[in-house]
Design a protein around this motif. Structure first.
Motif, PDB file in Angstrom:
ATOM      1  N   TYR A  58      24.382  15.161 -43.582  1.00  0.00           N
ATOM      2  CA  TYR A  58      24.504  15.115 -45.000  1.00  0.00           C
ATOM      3  C   TYR A  58      24.212  16.218 -45.757  1.00  0.00           C
ATOM      4  CZ  TYR A  58      25.011   9.928 -44.684  1.00  0.00           C
ATOM      5  OH  TYR A  58      25.764   8.705 -44.758  1.00  0.00           O
ATOM      6  N   SER A  59      23.567  17.082 -45.338  1.00  0.00           N
ATOM      7  CA  SER A  59      23.306  18.323 -45.899  1.00  0.00           C
ATOM      8  C   SER A  59      24.733  19.162 -46.069  1.00  0.00           C
ATOM      9  CB  SER A  59      22.103  19.123 -45.304  1.00  0.00           C
ATOM     10  OG  SER A  59      21.182  18.807 -45.743  1.00  0.00           O
ATOM     11  N   TYR A 118      13.514  -3.084 -60.690  1.00  0.00           N
ATOM     12  CA  TYR A 118      12.393  -2.372 -61.283  1.00  0.00           C
ATOM     13  C   TYR A 118      11.210  -1.973 -60.544  1.00  0.00           C
ATOM     14  CZ  TYR A 118      14.859  -3.625 -65.691  1.00  0.00           C
ATOM     15  OH  TYR A 118      15.716  -3.862 -66.639  1.00  0.00           O
ATOM     16  N   PHE A 119      11.009  -2.991 -59.174  1.00  0.00           N
ATOM     17  CA  PHE A 119       9.857  -2.641 -58.354  1.00  0.00           C
ATOM     18  C   PHE A 119      10.287  -2.458 -56.830  1.00  0.00           C
ATOM     19  CE2 PHE A 119       8.982  -5.508 -61.892  1.00  0.00           C
ATOM     20  CZ  PHE A 119       7.597  -4.898 -62.630  1.00  0.00           C
ATOM     21  N   GLY A 120       9.452  -2.363 -55.940  1.00  0.00           N
ATOM     22  CA  GLY A 120       9.737  -2.326 -54.677  1.00  0.00           C
ATOM     23  C   GLY A 120      10.373  -0.855 -54.124  1.00  0.00           C
ATOM     24  N   GLY A 121      10.032   0.232 -55.098  1.00  0.00           N
ATOM     25  CA  GLY A 121      10.450   1.532 -54.676  1.00  0.00           C
ATOM     26  C   GLY A 121      11.724   1.959 -55.626  1.00  0.00           C
ATOM     27  N   TRP A 122      12.371   0.939 -56.444  1.00  0.00           N
ATOM     28  CA  TRP A 122      13.624   1.498 -57.271  1.00  0.00           C
ATOM     29  C   TRP A 122      12.932   2.111 -58.538  1.00  0.00           C
ATOM     30  CZ3 TRP A 122      17.961   0.877 -54.773  1.00  0.00           C
ATOM     31  CH2 TRP A 122      18.297  -0.107 -54.104  1.00  0.00           C
ATOM     32  N   GLU A 123      11.654   1.711 -58.699  1.00  0.00           N
ATOM     33  CA  GLU A 123      11.289   2.467 -60.118  1.00  0.00           C
ATOM     34  C   GLU A 123      11.201   4.069 -59.851  1.00  0.00           C
ATOM     35  OE1 GLU A 123       7.605   1.228 -57.739  1.00  0.00           O
ATOM     36  OE2 GLU A 123       9.843   0.617 -58.115  1.00  0.00           O
ATOM     37  N   ASN A 124      11.281   4.709 -61.116  1.00  0.00           N
ATOM     38  CA  ASN A 124      10.861   6.243 -61.334  1.00  0.00           C
ATOM     39  C   ASN A 124      11.965   6.900 -60.083  1.00  0.00           C
ATOM     40  OD1 ASN A 124       8.892   6.064 -63.052  1.00  0.00           O
ATOM     41  ND2 ASN A 124       7.320   5.429 -61.366  1.00  0.00           N
ATOM     42  N   ASP A 125      13.289   6.485 -59.973  1.00  0.00           N
ATOM     43  CA  ASP A 125      14.288   7.006 -59.141  1.00  0.00           C
ATOM     44  C   ASP A 125      14.935   8.243 -59.701  1.00  0.00           C
ATOM     45  OD1 ASP A 125      15.943   7.579 -57.086  1.00  0.00           O
ATOM     46  OD2 ASP A 125      17.078   5.661 -57.426  1.00  0.00           O
ATOM     47  N   TYR A 126      14.615   9.390 -59.261  1.00  0.00           N
ATOM     48  CA  TYR A 126      14.928  10.673 -59.863  1.00  0.00           C
ATOM     49  C   TYR A 126      15.781  11.394 -58.622  1.00  0.00           C
ATOM     50  CZ  TYR A 126      12.843  10.242 -64.256  1.00  0.00           C
ATOM     51  OH  TYR A 126      12.382   9.728 -65.795  1.00  0.00           O
ATOM     52  N   VAL A 127      16.829  11.765 -59.013  1.00  0.00           N
ATOM     53  CA  VAL A 127      17.543  12.709 -57.721  1.00  0.00           C
ATOM     54  C   VAL A 127      18.044  14.130 -58.691  1.00  0.00           C
ATOM     55  CG1 VAL A 127      18.388  10.748 -56.553  1.00  0.00           C
ATOM     56  CG2 VAL A 127      19.818  11.423 -58.570  1.00  0.00           C
ATOM     57  N   VAL A 128      18.110  15.050 -57.970  1.00  0.00           N
ATOM     58  CA  VAL A 128      18.307  16.279 -58.301  1.00  0.00           C
ATOM     59  C   VAL A 128      19.938  16.594 -57.918  1.00  0.00           C
ATOM     60  CG1 VAL A 128      17.850  18.870 -58.197  1.00  0.00           C
ATOM     61  CG2 VAL A 128      16.123  17.330 -57.709  1.00  0.00           C
ATOM     62  N   ARG A 129      20.672  16.424 -59.036  1.00  0.00           N
ATOM     63  CA  ARG A 129      22.338  16.458 -58.800  1.00  0.00           C
ATOM     64  C   ARG A 129      22.911  17.363 -59.715  1.00  0.00           C
ATOM     65  NH1 ARG A 129      23.919  11.516 -56.905  1.00  0.00           N
ATOM     66  NH2 ARG A 129      22.618  10.634 -55.384  1.00  0.00           N
ATOM     67  N   TRP A 139      21.946  23.087 -49.130  1.00  0.00           N
ATOM     68  CA  TRP A 139      21.182  21.895 -48.928  1.00  0.00           C
ATOM     69  C   TRP A 139      20.693  21.935 -47.525  1.00  0.00           C
ATOM     70  CZ3 TRP A 139      21.070  17.686 -52.600  1.00  0.00           C
ATOM     71  CH2 TRP A 139      21.680  17.480 -53.496  1.00  0.00           C
ATOM     72  N   LYS A 140      19.432  21.238 -47.483  1.00  0.00           N
ATOM     73  CA  LYS A 140      18.632  21.233 -46.058  1.00  0.00           C
ATOM     74  C   LYS A 140      18.381  19.664 -45.729  1.00  0.00           C
ATOM     75  CE  LYS A 140      13.914  21.834 -47.818  1.00  0.00           C
ATOM     76  NZ  LYS A 140      12.788  22.786 -47.491  1.00  0.00           N
ATOM     77  N   ASN A 141      18.185  19.607 -44.330  1.00  0.00           N
ATOM     78  CA  ASN A 141      17.974  18.439 -43.620  1.00  0.00           C
ATOM     79  C   ASN A 141      19.338  17.419 -43.638  1.00  0.00           C
ATOM     80  OD1 ASN A 141      15.189  19.214 -43.962  1.00  0.00           O
ATOM     81  ND2 ASN A 141      14.849  17.901 -45.911  1.00  0.00           N
ATOM     82  N   PRO A 142      19.223  16.875 -42.288  1.00  0.00           N
ATOM     83  CA  PRO A 142      20.663  16.383 -41.967  1.00  0.00           C
ATOM     84  C   PRO A 142      20.917  14.797 -42.548  1.00  0.00           C
ATOM     85  CG  PRO A 142      18.815  16.107 -40.241  1.00  0.00           C
ATOM     86  CD  PRO A 142      18.152  17.094 -41.171  1.00  0.00           C
ATOM     87  N   LEU A 143      19.786  14.136 -42.985  1.00  0.00           N
ATOM     88  CA  LEU A 143      19.675  12.654 -43.539  1.00  0.00           C
ATOM     89  C   LEU A 143      19.160  12.675 -44.828  1.00  0.00           C
ATOM     90  CD1 LEU A 143      20.576   9.819 -43.334  1.00  0.00           C
ATOM     91  CD2 LEU A 143      18.563   9.451 -42.209  1.00  0.00           C
ATOM     92  N   HIS A 144      17.810  13.142 -45.287  1.00  0.00           N
ATOM     93  CA  HIS A 144      17.269  12.923 -46.263  1.00  0.00           C
ATOM     94  C   HIS A 144      17.212  14.317 -46.975  1.00  0.00           C
ATOM     95  CE1 HIS A 144      15.836   8.783 -45.336  1.00  0.00           C
ATOM     96  NE2 HIS A 144      15.214   9.331 -44.459  1.00  0.00           N
ATOM     97  N   GLU A 145      18.671  14.609 -47.651  1.00  0.00           N
ATOM     98  CA  GLU A 145      18.911  15.986 -47.667  1.00  0.00           C
ATOM     99  C   GLU A 145      18.337  16.404 -48.917  1.00  0.00           C
ATOM    100  OE1 GLU A 145      22.443  13.571 -49.369  1.00  0.00           O
ATOM    101  OE2 GLU A 145      20.798  13.535 -47.720  1.00  0.00           O
ATOM    102  N   GLU A 146      17.832  17.651 -48.941  1.00  0.00           N
ATOM    103  CA  GLU A 146      17.121  18.349 -50.339  1.00  0.00           C
ATOM    104  C   GLU A 146      17.879  19.773 -50.515  1.00  0.00           C
ATOM    105  OE1 GLU A 146      13.129  18.833 -49.427  1.00  0.00           O
ATOM    106  OE2 GLU A 146      12.799  16.705 -49.191  1.00  0.00           O
ATOM    107  N   PRO A 147      18.104  19.782 -51.777  1.00  0.00           N
ATOM    108  CA  PRO A 147      18.478  21.228 -52.495  1.00  0.00           C
ATOM    109  C   PRO A 147      17.812  22.258 -52.406  1.00  0.00           C
ATOM    110  CG  PRO A 147      18.015  19.914 -54.141  1.00  0.00           C
ATOM    111  CD  PRO A 147      17.714  19.075 -53.134  1.00  0.00           C
TER     112      PRO A 147
END
Length: 249
Positions: A58-59, A118-129, A139-147
């Motif tokens: 994905y990176s 709102y729960f279960g891990g969906w809350e406070n969902d921030y992505v750097v885009r 971008w780095k990492n093949p699956l859980h990619e990070e900038p």
């Protein structure tokens, strides 16, 4: 100049509305990671540029979009995400400001099986885009990619709408794809041999995380389905890993 990059894999049902939500951009790049449906045809109808890539990294997909982008700014979104009018206005203000930061996180309004979660891990969902291209290295990492970028990180006030899993069929299809990636990553890093107790432990750990710590049940039936599906995903990942390890022996 703003370039929007959209990563796709057979998104004919979602890509049209996605591209309509970003029509304010100066350039739209659709990264084709192996489309076999009419995603690319729809994208061309919206004036998008098609960039083809392959593999399972994905990176690599996001880097391909970055290299093709001509804008001073790059906004990454997925085909199941929508830029709201308020977010669009805020982005326009940011990219025209001389005091803009290098990159921005955007919070997501997650819609799962038609319900906002709102729960279960969906809350406070921030992505750097959102990035100034000159400060985005890769971008780095093949699956859980990070900038990887230089400079300060800011945060936008308005949310990005994320139309997550729409039905159980699509959920199962994506499970087959992502669990294969996850299992392969563990196999590549020489994960310890998978035995029965390990499978039970990871499933129990995921259940405790979703239901006890993150209160997924508070989102009602949809939350219970999501929580159990996450437990199921954990099972499939480790069952696939076990299969890979057995094939080697």
């Amino acid at each position: 100049m703003l370039s929007v990059v959209v990563i796709t894999k057979n998104e004919e049902q979602m890509i049209g509305d996605c591209l309509l939500s970003v029509k304010f951009a100066d350039e739209i790049i659709v990264v084709d990671t192996g489309n076999t449906d009419i995603t690319n045809d729809i994208a061309r109808e919206h004036g998008a540029k098609i960039v083809k890539t392959s593999g399972q990294d994905y990176s690599q997909f996001r880097n391909a979009g970055m290299k093709a982008a001509r804008g001073d700014w790059i906004l990454y979104i997925d085909a199941d995400e929508r830029v709201t009018p308020l977010l669009r206005k805020e982005i326009a203000q940011i990219i025209s400001s001389p005091e803009a930061k290098s990159a921005y996180t955007i919070s997501r309004q997650n819609i799962y099986l038609g319900k906002e979660m709102y729960f279960g891990g969906w809350e406070n969902d921030y992505v750097v885009r959102l990035f100034q291209k000159k400060n985005l290295d890769r971008w780095k990492n093949p699956l859980h990619e990070e900038p990887v970028f230089a400079g300060e990180l800011g945060r936008l006030k308005n949310r990005l709408v994320h139309l997550s899993h729409r039905d159980l069929s699509s959920m199962l299809e994506k499970t087959l794809i992502f669990t294969a990636y996850e299992a392969q990553l563990r196999y590549t890093t020489k994960h310890p041999p998978v035995v029965g107790w390990r499978i039970i432990r990871v499933m129990f750990t995921e259940f405790w995380l979703r239901f006890i710590k993150l209160f997924t049940w508070r989102d009602g039936t949809e939350g219970v389905i999501d929580g159990l599906f996450q437990v199921f995903n954990s099972f499939v990942i480790y069952a696939r890993l076990w299969e890979m390890q057995q094939a080697k022996t």
